[in-house]
Design an enzyme around this catalytic site. Structure first.
Site, mmCIF file in Angstrom:
data_model
loop_
_atom_site.group_PDB
_atom_site.id
_atom_site.type_symbol
_atom_site.label_atom_id
_atom_site.label_comp_id
_atom_site.label_asym_id
_atom_site.label_seq_id
_atom_site.Cartn_x
_atom_site.Cartn_y
_atom_site.Cartn_z
ATOM 1 N N ASP A 136 0.851 -1.189 0.000
ATOM 2 C CA ASP A 136 0.000 0.000 0.000
ATOM 3 C C ASP A 136 0.887 1.240 0.000
ATOM 4 O OD1 ASP A 136 -2.506 1.250 -0.028
ATOM 5 O OD2 ASP A 136 -2.459 1.574 2.125
ATOM 6 N N HIS A 143 -4.247 13.922 0.932
ATOM 7 C CA HIS A 143 -4.549 13.104 2.112
ATOM 8 C C HIS A 143 -3.367 13.128 3.082
ATOM 9 C CE1 HIS A 143 -5.903 9.733 4.583
ATOM 10 N NE2 HIS A 143 -4.729 9.157 4.380
ATOM 11 N N GLN A 249 -4.000 2.303 15.170
ATOM 12 C CA GLN A 249 -2.868 2.784 14.384
ATOM 13 C C GLN A 249 -2.070 3.861 15.118
ATOM 14 O OE1 GLN A 249 -4.067 4.182 10.529
ATOM 15 N NE2 GLN A 249 -1.984 4.409 9.783
ATOM 16 N N TYR A 253 1.881 2.550 15.403
ATOM 17 C CA TYR A 253 2.568 2.718 14.124
ATOM 18 C C TYR A 253 4.028 3.158 14.257
ATOM 19 C CZ TYR A 253 2.523 7.867 13.797
ATOM 20 O OH TYR A 253 2.753 9.202 13.987
ATOM 21 N N LYS A 262 -4.104 -2.263 10.153
ATOM 22 C CA LYS A 262 -4.287 -2.359 8.712
ATOM 23 C C LYS A 262 -4.386 -3.791 8.194
ATOM 24 C CE LYS A 262 -3.931 0.761 6.317
ATOM 25 N NZ LYS A 262 -4.941 1.688 5.773
#
Length: 432
Positions: A136, A143, A249, A253, A262
């Site tokens: 990904d 964004h 997350q 992360y 994810k």
């Protein structure tokens, strides 16, 4: 072979007449599209099909009606995945598409072909590829800026963003095809004012409006794919919803990136639209802002038609809306071209260190936000990190997804002088 390999031809003629009932002028699957997917009927075997109007054409079944090159491709399609067909490269896929177009636009073929058309409503659709690897990316600069601004208002983009395509290796085993259900994940979360983390179901479950780029012909280990040839290694494009548990997350992360937030589910639309079908809808990659660094040599290529003029939309339908018979509410809409890096650059960068790409590998674009109001690609952006609830037409509010919410993503390409084509739907419902 550069992207000029994919040019308009007779299969894009908007005046072409298709004899399949309901296919003429179909807003999503006219004869000018002919996307590939994997289908089955009842307890029958899985094999490749092409969407035409509201029907699915059994590709292997019509192999005897095709010319030599297309027949060989159709026989590769007699399999439970598209991997073998895609691995053969763009020439067989083009021959197959052109030959099927001829079958469906010439009435004398009807008696031989019609028995191999199935109503789409009677078909079960499957993940089109056996996905060996999933990466990904994070190409949606608007964004990335929005998300960065929530956490780093003074420095939303990290220094490497404009130099290197950012991505992470996702979880291929949890990719599912639309329509489906998504079980709400559980994991560790930590509130800003808490002394220690807690465990439980995610309370900040979010969608991500993305596109899926499917790899076709691969490359040998240690042999990078040049950016000028990269598009010929792309089998096609679908819609992707890469779900995110934002609260999980936020806690996990750092330092190594996404993990449980994810890996629980990613949803893809079932139809793979080829780059041949998309040839009329190529657009220029948006110009980089003044002062941004130019791509390094291995990523530099002609971007005058390197992007895709695809419009993406995301809708929500809550349990209460469905009970009342209300139509889904559109949350946002934006272009696939809102990518800082092109599809070709993603493939080239992924392989530049010698990584061997394989047929069926999935590259996600990352969330694509338009940069304008109404073009946000996720709820965390729409609700400003949960601080500004969204009010739906029936009075319900949302900051993040609740159980029973159905998220529907659609995408289409249209341009004057050509038939509009679509990518279908990517649809899933949240369950507890």
């Amino acid at each position: 072979m550069p992207h000029t390999f994919f040019q308009t031809d007779f299969t894009h003629d908007p005046a072409a007449e298709c004899w399949v009932s309901g296919a003429q002028g179909h807003a999503t699957f006219p004869v000018q599209n002919l996307p590939l997917g994997i289908f089955s009927v009842g307890d029958g075997p899985r094999r490749a099909g092409m969407a035409i109007g509201d029907h699915v054409l059994d590709v292997p079944a019509v192999a005897p009606l095709l010319g030599e090159d297309a027949q060989a491709a159709a026989r590769l399609a007699d399999a439970p995945t598209l991997n073998a067909l895609a691995a053969a490269g763009p020439h067989p896929m083009r021959a197959l598409r052109c030959a099927v177009f001829n079958l469906l636009t010439n009435e004398p073929n009807r008696p031989d072909v019609e028995p191999h058309l199935y109503p789409a409503a009677d078909c079960t659709l499957h993940v089109p590829f056996a996905v060996g690897d999933y990466t990904d990316f994070y190409t949606g600069i608007h964004h990335a800026t929005n998300i960065g601004s929530l956490f780093r208002p003074d420095n939303p983009l990290l220094p490497n963003y404009k130099y290197v395509p950012i991505g992470y290796h996702g979880r291929s085993s949890s990719i599912r095809v639309s329509p489906t259900q998504v079980k709400r994940p559980s994991g560790q979360t930590k509130a800003p004012d808490a002394d220690a983390p807690a465990f439980g179901p995610s309370k900040r479950l979010d969608y991500e409006l993305e596109m899926a780029i499917w790899i076709g012909e691969g490359n040998a280990l240690g042999e990078p794919i040049p950016v000028g040839e990269a598009e010929c290694h792309i089998a096609g494009i679908s819609i992707l919803n890469d779900w995110s548990a934002r609260d999980i997350q936020a806690w996990e992360y750092q330092p190594l990136g996404p993990f449980l937030a994810k890996n629980f589910h990613s949803t893809v639309s079932p139809w793979v639209v080829t780059l041949d079908a998309l040839a009329p809808f190529r657009v220029a990659q948006p110009a980089r802002p003044e002062g941004d660094p130019a791509p390094m040599d291995y990523l530099a290529h002609d971007v005058s038609a390197a992007a895709f003029g695809i419009t993406m939309e995301v809708y929500i339908s809550t349990s209460r809306m469905r009970e009342a018979g209300d139509e889904p509410h559109r949350l946002s809409s934006g272009p696939m071209s809102a990518m800082y890096w092109t599809a070709a650059q993603l493939v080239a960068h992924h392989s530049v260190g010698g990584c061997n790409m394989q047929a069926g590998d999935l590259l996600g674009t990352g969330t694509l936000t338009s940069g304008e109001a109404g073009g946000e690609g996720s709820l965390i952006e729409l609700s400003q990190g949960g601080k500004a609830p969204i009010t739906l037409p029936n009075g319900e509010t949302r900051t993040f997804l609740e159980d029973g919410d159905e998220v529907i993503m659609t995408a289409f390409a249209e341009r004057e002088g050509f038939a509009r084509i679509g990518l279908g739907e990517c649809r899933a419902t949240i369950v507890g």
